[in-house]
Scaffold this motif. Structure first.
Motif, mmCIF file in Angstrom:
data_model
loop_
_atom_site.group_PDB
_atom_site.id
_atom_site.type_symbol
_atom_site.label_atom_id
_atom_site.label_comp_id
_atom_site.label_asym_id
_atom_site.label_seq_id
_atom_site.Cartn_x
_atom_site.Cartn_y
_atom_site.Cartn_z
ATOM 1 N N VAL A 164 138.138 40.094 49.728
ATOM 2 C CA VAL A 164 138.417 41.350 49.041
ATOM 3 C C VAL A 164 138.731 41.037 47.584
ATOM 4 O O VAL A 164 139.609 40.215 47.299
ATOM 5 C CB VAL A 164 139.597 42.093 49.688
ATOM 6 C CG1 VAL A 164 139.922 43.355 48.900
ATOM 7 C CG2 VAL A 164 139.262 42.432 51.131
ATOM 8 N N ARG A 165 138.010 41.672 46.681
ATOM 9 C CA ARG A 165 138.221 41.428 45.254
ATOM 10 C C ARG A 165 138.813 42.671 44.597
ATOM 11 O O ARG A 165 138.396 43.796 44.881
ATOM 12 C CB ARG A 165 136.912 41.020 44.575
ATOM 13 C CG ARG A 165 136.517 39.588 44.936
ATOM 14 C CD ARG A 165 135.234 39.139 44.306
ATOM 15 N NE ARG A 165 135.079 37.695 44.428
ATOM 16 C CZ ARG A 165 134.007 37.011 44.024
ATOM 17 N NH1 ARG A 165 132.970 37.663 43.487
ATOM 18 N NH2 ARG A 165 133.949 35.699 44.151
ATOM 19 N N LEU A 166 139.768 42.417 43.702
ATOM 20 C CA LEU A 166 140.516 43.470 43.029
ATOM 21 C C LEU A 166 140.372 43.321 41.532
ATOM 22 O O LEU A 166 140.253 42.200 41.016
ATOM 23 C CB LEU A 166 141.994 43.399 43.401
ATOM 24 C CG LEU A 166 142.355 43.112 44.855
ATOM 25 C CD1 LEU A 166 143.824 42.775 44.969
ATOM 26 C CD2 LEU A 166 142.006 44.303 45.723
ATOM 27 N N LEU A 167 140.421 44.445 40.852
ATOM 28 C CA LEU A 167 140.394 44.452 39.390
ATOM 29 C C LEU A 167 141.392 45.467 38.884
ATOM 30 O O LEU A 167 141.479 46.588 39.406
ATOM 31 C CB LEU A 167 138.991 44.829 38.875
ATOM 32 C CG LEU A 167 138.879 45.108 37.368
ATOM 33 C CD1 LEU A 167 139.029 43.819 36.572
ATOM 34 C CD2 LEU A 167 137.557 45.803 37.031
ATOM 35 N N ILE A 168 142.166 45.062 37.866
ATOM 36 C CA ILE A 168 142.957 46.025 37.101
ATOM 37 C C ILE A 168 142.750 45.685 35.636
ATOM 38 O O ILE A 168 142.684 44.500 35.265
ATOM 39 C CB ILE A 168 144.451 46.003 37.503
ATOM 40 C CG1 ILE A 168 145.158 47.222 36.899
ATOM 41 C CG2 ILE A 168 145.122 44.703 37.100
ATOM 42 C CD1 ILE A 168 146.504 47.519 37.527
#
Length: 374
Positions: A164-168
């Motif tokens: 699972v990849r996240l970006l902020i």
């Protein structure tokens, strides 16, 4: 119809009635004629600004009836002076109605703008899934101004073959230019996150998309535009985190009563500054214990100040408030703390993304309850 603004105390709604009563009493007992007229005019205009059309007309009618009664009392009802006073009173009442209609029209226009902005935000920044495997996810975007619905902060969650990849991210600047940059950034992230096994290459793909888009903007925007970003990869099994920091505030790992800032030695350059030629900093690995929550924020959180100018520190302020039952509870606590800390309007938007790794026993229990319900 104008709506009563929630920014003001409720008793302000009664200000027009108080002004009417005060003006008529002053006119009744003052040594000179009609000294209270300015209060009556203020009552009509205030009613138009604060109240509905029906209440504005009622205030205007009360003023006209009251002034007419005073002219009868003074014996001027049939004189030129009395007629002029009634005409002035009628004009003041019409001013209140005019103010009411102008504000109502502006309110309708603002409602249309808000609905368009909300639709644009849902298209550009959709809500992330609430659950992916053992992960529970929550997010919140809060504009610096309550009237705003969209800005330059962004987040995304993507299930990929690599985990699972996240970006902020936080775009420098405001307005439509920032929204356009957010759209390009999220599009590039969603595409490259599925294809690139390395986070550094994923960041390079995103930067290339931003630089390509900036070719159509002014030279000033190309030189000054950049985006701070934090890319996170939660490996399959959700036991570890990999973080790539591109000039963004560090994330926090919340476990029981402890809140730890996941600082790196030297954050990399923000996206959009690759033309400076500096090598991109590599990712760092961190454990992700069961029951812990990863908290990603933008600088609308870390740069919130109290009345003494002290910055808000999530690690210090959230410690000893846990354990949190999930990401939504953590976000609610954080947003409430920031609002109390700043004590007023903030200067920057605030985006928050929280991901909790569920304890295996609780997860199985929740699945069993859902199966029994079916």
């Amino acid at each position: 119809m104008p709506s009563f603004s929630p920014r003001w105390p409720r008793y302000v709604e009664f200000a027009p009635s108080v002004l009417v009563a005060g003006g008529l009493i002053w006119d009744s007992f003052s040594p000179a004629d009609y000294w209270g007229d300015p209060m009556l005019t203020a009552a009509s205009v205030t009613a138009g600004a604060l109240l509905s059309l029906r209440h504005t007309l009622a205030i205007g009618a009360a003023i006209i009836v009251g002034v007419f009664a005073l002219t009868v009392k003074d014996g001027t009802a049939d004189s030129l002076e009395g007629h002029l006073e009634l005409i002035n009173t009628l004009f003041a009442a019409l001013m209140g109605v005019g103010v009411n209609r102008v504000i109502a029209r502006h309110g309708r226009h603002l409602d249309v703008v808000r609905s368009v902005a909300e639709a644009a935000q849902r298209a550009v920044l959709p809500a992330p899934p609430e659950r992916i495997g053992p992960l529970t996810i929550a997010a919140r975007y809060q504009a610096a101004q309550s009237e705003a619905r969209i800005g330059g902060d962004a987040y995304a969650v993507q299930r990929t073959p690599f985990g699972v990849r996240l970006l902020i991210a936080d775009v420098r600047g405001k307005g439509l230019g920032a929204v356009s940059a957010v759209s390009v950034l999220l599009g590039a992230f969603r595409e490259a996150a599925e294809q690139e096994p390395e986070l550094t290459v994923l960041a390079d793909r995103m930067e290339h998309a931003l630089l390509r888009e900036s070719e159509h903007t002014s030279e000033e925007n190309r030189l000054e535009g950049f985006i701070t970003a934090l890319i996170c990869e939660i490996a399959p099994g959700a036991t570890a985190l990999r973080l790539l920091n591109c000039g963004h505030p560090a994330p926090y790992l919340c476990h029981d009563d402890e809140v730890q800032a996941l600082e790196v030695g030297e954050p990399g350059l923000p996206l959009g500054m690759g033309t400076l030629g500096a090598a991109r900093t590599g990712p760092t690995d961190w454990p992700f214990p069961a029951g812990s929550t990863l908290l990603l924020v933008t600088d609308g959180v870390t740069e919130a100040r109290d009345h003494d100018g002290t910055f808000y520190d999530p690690a210090a302020q959230l410690a000893n408030h846990g354990p949190f039952r999930g990401p939504r509870e953590l976000i609610d606590r954080l947003v409430g703390e920031v609002e109390r800390w700043s004590g007023g309007p903030r200067d920057d938007d605030m985006a928050v993304l929280a991901i909790t790794r569920q304890v295996e026993g609780r997860r199985r229990g929740a699945q069993s309850m859902r199966s029994a319900g079916r």
